[in-house]
Each structure stands twice: as C-alpha cells, then as structure tokens.
Write an enzyme that holds these catalytic residues in place. Structure first.
Site, PDB file in Angstrom:
ATOM      1  N   PRO A  60      12.051 -13.852  -0.601  1.00 19.76           N
ATOM      2  CA  PRO A  60      10.930 -14.042   0.338  1.00 19.76           C
ATOM      3  C   PRO A  60      10.174 -12.742   0.587  1.00 19.76           C
ATOM      4  O   PRO A  60      10.740 -11.646   0.536  1.00 19.76           O
ATOM      5  CB  PRO A  60      11.623 -14.527   1.622  1.00 19.76           C
ATOM      6  CG  PRO A  60      12.942 -15.079   1.175  1.00 19.76           C
ATOM      7  CD  PRO A  60      13.340 -14.218   0.001  1.00 19.76           C
ATOM      8  N   ARG A  61       8.890 -12.880   0.863  1.00 19.58           N
ATOM      9  CA  ARG A  61       8.039 -11.717   1.093  1.00 19.58           C
ATOM     10  C   ARG A  61       8.449 -10.949   2.343  1.00 19.58           C
ATOM     11  O   ARG A  61       8.483  -9.727   2.346  1.00 19.58           O
ATOM     12  CB  ARG A  61       6.577 -12.192   1.221  1.00 19.58           C
ATOM     13  CG  ARG A  61       5.587 -11.143   1.716  1.00 19.58           C
ATOM     14  CD  ARG A  61       5.303 -10.110   0.688  1.00 19.58           C
ATOM     15  NE  ARG A  61       4.218  -9.215   1.092  1.00 19.58           N
ATOM     16  CZ  ARG A  61       3.911  -8.108   0.457  1.00 19.58           C
ATOM     17  NH1 ARG A  61       4.593  -7.754  -0.615  1.00 19.58           N
ATOM     18  NH2 ARG A  61       2.925  -7.353   0.870  1.00 19.58           N
ATOM     19  N   GLU A 104       0.821  -1.199   0.000  1.00 19.68           N
ATOM     20  CA  GLU A 104       0.000   0.000   0.000  1.00 19.68           C
ATOM     21  C   GLU A 104       0.869   1.269   0.000  1.00 19.68           C
ATOM     22  O   GLU A 104       0.521   2.267  -0.628  1.00 19.68           O
ATOM     23  CB  GLU A 104      -0.919   0.012   1.223  1.00 19.68           C
ATOM     24  CG  GLU A 104      -1.938  -1.110   1.266  1.00 19.68           C
ATOM     25  CD  GLU A 104      -1.386  -2.388   1.885  1.00 19.68           C
ATOM     26  OE1 GLU A 104      -2.172  -3.339   2.037  1.00 19.68           O
ATOM     27  OE2 GLU A 104      -0.175  -2.449   2.201  1.00 19.68           O
ATOM     28  N   ASN A 128       1.099  -8.730  -5.562  1.00 23.99           N
ATOM     29  CA  ASN A 128       0.931  -7.738  -6.614  1.00 23.99           C
ATOM     30  C   ASN A 128       1.772  -8.079  -7.846  1.00 23.99           C
ATOM     31  O   ASN A 128       2.995  -8.051  -7.787  1.00 23.99           O
ATOM     32  CB  ASN A 128       1.329  -6.364  -6.064  1.00 23.99           C
ATOM     33  CG  ASN A 128       1.354  -5.291  -7.127  1.00 23.99           C
ATOM     34  OD1 ASN A 128       0.656  -5.385  -8.130  1.00 23.99           O
ATOM     35  ND2 ASN A 128       2.163  -4.270  -6.911  1.00 23.99           N
ATOM     36  N   LEU A 129       1.117  -8.393  -8.958  1.00 17.51           N
ATOM     37  CA  LEU A 129       1.835  -8.707 -10.194  1.00 17.51           C
ATOM     38  C   LEU A 129       2.121  -7.456 -11.029  1.00 17.51           C
ATOM     39  O   LEU A 129       2.843  -7.526 -12.030  1.00 17.51           O
ATOM     40  CB  LEU A 129       1.042  -9.723 -11.024  1.00 17.51           C
ATOM     41  CG  LEU A 129      -0.350  -9.322 -11.532  1.00 17.51           C
ATOM     42  CD1 LEU A 129      -0.266  -8.635 -12.883  1.00 17.51           C
ATOM     43  CD2 LEU A 129      -1.247 -10.538 -11.616  1.00 17.51           C
ATOM     44  N   ILE A 130       1.591  -6.308 -10.605  1.00 17.62           N
ATOM     45  CA  ILE A 130       1.729  -5.096 -11.401  1.00 17.62           C
ATOM     46  C   ILE A 130       3.170  -4.612 -11.437  1.00 17.62           C
ATOM     47  O   ILE A 130       3.644  -4.092 -12.452  1.00 17.62           O
ATOM     48  CB  ILE A 130       0.779  -3.998 -10.884  1.00 17.62           C
ATOM     49  CG1 ILE A 130      -0.679  -4.467 -11.027  1.00 17.62           C
ATOM     50  CG2 ILE A 130       0.981  -2.685 -11.635  1.00 17.62           C
ATOM     51  CD1 ILE A 130      -1.693  -3.567 -10.354  1.00 17.62           C
ATOM     52  N   GLU A 131       3.912  -4.766 -10.331  1.00 16.30           N
ATOM     53  CA  GLU A 131       5.313  -4.347 -10.312  1.00 16.30           C
ATOM     54  C   GLU A 131       6.102  -5.095 -11.387  1.00 16.30           C
ATOM     55  O   GLU A 131       6.928  -4.505 -12.083  1.00 16.30           O
ATOM     56  CB  GLU A 131       5.929  -4.604  -8.938  1.00 16.30           C
ATOM     57  CG  GLU A 131       5.427  -3.658  -7.857  1.00 16.30           C
ATOM     58  CD  GLU A 131       6.086  -3.921  -6.520  1.00 16.30           C
ATOM     59  OE1 GLU A 131       6.844  -4.917  -6.404  1.00 16.30           O
ATOM     60  OE2 GLU A 131       5.849  -3.148  -5.577  1.00 16.30           O
ATOM     61  N   GLY A 166      14.218  -3.097  -0.429  1.00 17.73           N
ATOM     62  CA  GLY A 166      14.105  -1.979  -1.354  1.00 17.73           C
ATOM     63  C   GLY A 166      14.640  -2.236  -2.744  1.00 17.73           C
ATOM     64  O   GLY A 166      14.905  -1.285  -3.488  1.00 17.73           O
ATOM     65  N   GLU A 167      14.802  -3.507  -3.134  1.00 20.02           N
ATOM     66  CA  GLU A 167      15.388  -3.809  -4.446  1.00 20.02           C
ATOM     67  C   GLU A 167      14.446  -4.586  -5.363  1.00 20.02           C
ATOM     68  O   GLU A 167      14.905  -5.154  -6.348  1.00 20.02           O
ATOM     69  CB  GLU A 167      16.682  -4.605  -4.275  1.00 20.02           C
ATOM     70  CG  GLU A 167      17.871  -3.803  -3.802  1.00 20.02           C
ATOM     71  CD  GLU A 167      19.187  -4.492  -4.149  1.00 20.02           C
ATOM     72  OE1 GLU A 167      19.923  -3.978  -5.012  1.00 20.02           O
ATOM     73  OE2 GLU A 167      19.471  -5.562  -3.547  1.00 20.02           O
TER      74      GLU A 167
END
Length: 421
Positions: A266-267, A60, A334-337, A309-310
């Site tokens: 990993p998430r 978000e 999120n697949l948009i990235e 952050g990568e």
C-alpha cells in the site's frame, strides 16, 4: 481569486490544522511532533549559508537525493535545509540522507502553513540564500515573502497535469503573479513547460525528470535476492506497488484464480491495518513482510508489504509490477523506480500525473498500459506465462532509465547562475 480571499482561507486552514494533526496522529503519531514548525517556529541552529529545498512527501524527497548530494559537493560552505509537508517525507529524508543529516550539513523541518506571519518567521529564522521547490509546490505568501527579500526561488523538475493547470487557472492573477516571482521554472517536459507558461511563468526551461537520476541503495539487489529466496524462486512474484484505497480488491480479484504470488504494498503506511483486514475478510492466506523470516509455504497467496524504506528491495524481488494509483482516476504513481530496477510495469488507464513518461515507457517496451481495468486479469496472466516477454521488457526498462538520465547536471548549471546573481 483575490489575494485577501486566499489569505482568509489560509488562516482558516491554520486554525483547523491542530484538529487535522490530532486526527492524523491517531494513526501516525509523528503528526503530533514538531507542531510549532507548522506555524513558523523553529529551533534548528544555522551554522552556514543555507540552500532551502522543499520536498513535500516521499516521492519528491527520494527524487531530490542526487540533487542535494550534488549541491553539498558543489557548495561545501553551505548547509541544506530540507522542508517537508508529511512525516513520511521527513522519515524518507532521514533514510536516504542519513549521513548528511547526522553530520549537520542537512537540516530538516516542516514547511509552515502559508500565512503571511508564518512565512516571515520562516525566512527570519533560516535566511536562505536560495529556495528550490520540487515538482508543483506553489505557496503564494512564502514565494511573495521570498521575492520581497530578493531571495531567488526556483521551481525544479516541475510537472503540471492538465487537471492541475485548470485548477491553478481558476485562481487567475494569484497564480500569474506567483509564477512571475519565480526566478526559474525547470519543467520536466515540453508539455509541462507550455502549461506553466500559459499560467504566467517566465524563465522556463525543460530539464527532464530528476527521478531518473536517483541511484537505488547499494544493498537493494542483495536484499531483493534474499527476499526472493524467502518468497520462492520457483514462483511468479507480482508486486502491486503503492496501491491506493479501492485498488486492492481489483487486484485481488484479478489474481484469485492464478498461481501468482502477490506482493501487495500500500502507498500509505496508515492503511496497512485496513488492507490486512481486507485479506482476512476474503479468507486469503497471507504473511506480513515484517513477520517473514523463513521460506513461504506454497499455499501463501499474498505477502503484505507493511515495512518502510524497502520499495527498491520489493522491486528487486519481483518479476513484474502493477502501478498503484492508476487503476482508479488518481493519476498514478512513479513508474521510474520500477524501471530503474529493471521491473516491467502494468499501468492502469489513469496515469495522467505521469502522462509523458508513461507514453515513453510504453513506447520503449518498459511498460504496458491497459485501456480498461477489465484487461487486468488477462494482462497479468499473459505476463505470468510469457517469461521471454518479461525478460525483454526488463532489459528495455534498464535501457529506458539510462537514456533519460542527466537532469541533475542540467539543474546544477541553472542553480549555479542563480547563486551567482
């Protein structure tokens, strides 16, 4: 659920919260910081009228970047207050809005636990002119207190899966009254809008997904090219993006007999050590991203993405990706990235939190979705050997993101009306 029952449960949560923070703090020390904010006690200095934006965690926060920058441009006399629920969300805010935070135009804080007292303290300290909640964040006492103070609150880029809708429906009048108190609900899709209206929301519009408007950091392509040099330009690089517990073994099994180099990310950062232990137990030849300083030997099988952050850099260095959270019934990520970086994506059967964007990405040839996890090995093998298909999917992913942009402008038009009322 009667409101007094919810209130009693929230007070129990508030009493147990220190235990949770201490426990989580064993792996992530940041959970032990700013504890007072969790109960509505703040020290931030307010120098201008505030617009409050709540971004619970990493996804978000990243998605809100273009909206916050548009708000700062449109309302130069205002400060922005970003509230979060997790340390990783707060850290992400510092990464994507570093200059704005340094200048004092953007403040950060934790949203307090949703007790009546904490809600009153939150609003008494910050006195925001407008509240913007991202995606699906319904906090009944906070929203009720905002309504009591006649402060408009909007739910933006709202999404609500069928499963979540059933959960909120069980709360009955509590959910209905909360949604009625919102000045605006801007849903991502028509299906989201219909589910929210069925639960009691009014003033509903369809705005699209704000994540399509996020601009990757300018250095992502350059950094990705540098990382790809280290990984090896003659190898096929598969990124396992934002994997969740139990998914790494499935992916490792699927690539164990291939020549694919796995970039495993990993998430949650607190799982980095756990995933590394799994790689050791399997006897795999791996390298940590934080220790990757020279070109890999050809025998390395896995690079563990243990940095923060990568994500865009990782995507830029990859040929295609597998989306975490979708191999088990967790709803996907999120697949948009990935699409924004032109990276084709393999999706598992469990993308119910992103159902419409999944259908649209597959229809656009930007992604492929498996009906069953048993297809994973063959899907990876087919893409690894069919470079023409990967190139075509990459172009389709770029086109797909371009076609879906514009949510920020639609949201700003709606926000302008709220601030003028």
């Amino acid at each position: 659920m009667p409101k007094f029952v919810y209130t009693a449960l929230i007070y129990m949560v508030a009493l147990l919260l220190p235990v949770k923070l201490l426990w989580r703090g064993l792996k992530q020390p940041a959970y032990r910081q700013h504890v007072g904010e969790r109960y509505g006690f703040y020290t931030q200095k307010i120098n201008a009228p505030l617009i409050w934006v709540h971004c619970v965690s990493v996804g978000e926060t990243r998605a809100t970047q273009p909206l916050i920058q548009a708000l700062l441009k449109e309302y130069p006399q205002h400060q922005i207050l970003m509230t979060h629920g997790t340390p990783t969300g707060r850290e992400t805010g510092q990464q994507v809005l570093r200059e704005e935070i340094a200048s004092g135009r953007v403040l950060q804080a934790y949203l307090p636990v949703d007790t009546p007292g904490a809600a009153k303290r939150f609003f008494a300290h910050f006195k925001p002119a407008l509240g913007l909640l991202m995606e699906t964040e319904l906090w009944f006492h906070l929203i009720a207190e905002a309504s009591h103070r006649q402060m408009p609150v909007a739910l933006l880029s709202a999404r609500l899966s069928e499963k979540s809708a059933r959960g909120y429906a069980k709360l009955g009048k509590l959910t209905h009254d909360c949604l009625q108190q919102l000045a605006l609900v801007a849903a991502q899709t028509e299906a989201d809008a219909q589910r929210l209206q069925a639960l009691g929301a009014s003033n509903v519009m369809v705005c699209g997904n704000l994540k399509f408007d996020v601009t990757p950091p300018a250095e992502s392509v350059t950094n990705g090219a540098g990382l790809r040099e280290l990984l090896g330009t003659n190898r096929t690089v598969l990124m396992a993006a934002s994997t969740r517990e139990g998914e790494e073994p499935m992916i490792l099994d699927a690539v164990k007999d291939s020549d694919v180099l796995l970039l495993l990310v990993p998430r949650h950062p607190q799982r980095f050590a756990e995933v590394e232990a799994l790689l050791k137990a399997r006897g795999l030849r791996y390298v940590l991203r934080t220790e990757l300083a020279q070109t890999l030997n050809e025998d390395v099988q896995v690079v563990l993405g243990n940095s923060m952050g990568e994500m865009y850099t990782y995507y830029a260095a990859s040929d295609f990706a597998i989306m975490g959270g979708s191999l088990q019934p967790l709803g996907g990520q999120n697949l948009i990235e990935a699409a924004t970086m032109g990276v084709p994506t393999i999706l598992g059967p469990h993308m119910f939190n992103f159902a419409q964007v999944t259908r649209e990405a597959v229809a656009a040839n930007a992604a492929v979705q498996m009906a069953d996890i048993a297809e994973l090995k063959n899907t990876i093998a087919n893409l690894a050997k069919d470079k023409a298909k990967v190139r075509a999917m990459s172009e389709a992913a770029n086109d797909f993101t371009v076609q879906h942009r514009g949510t920020t402008q639609r949201l700003m038009a709606a926000i302008n009306k709220l601030l003028k009322t």
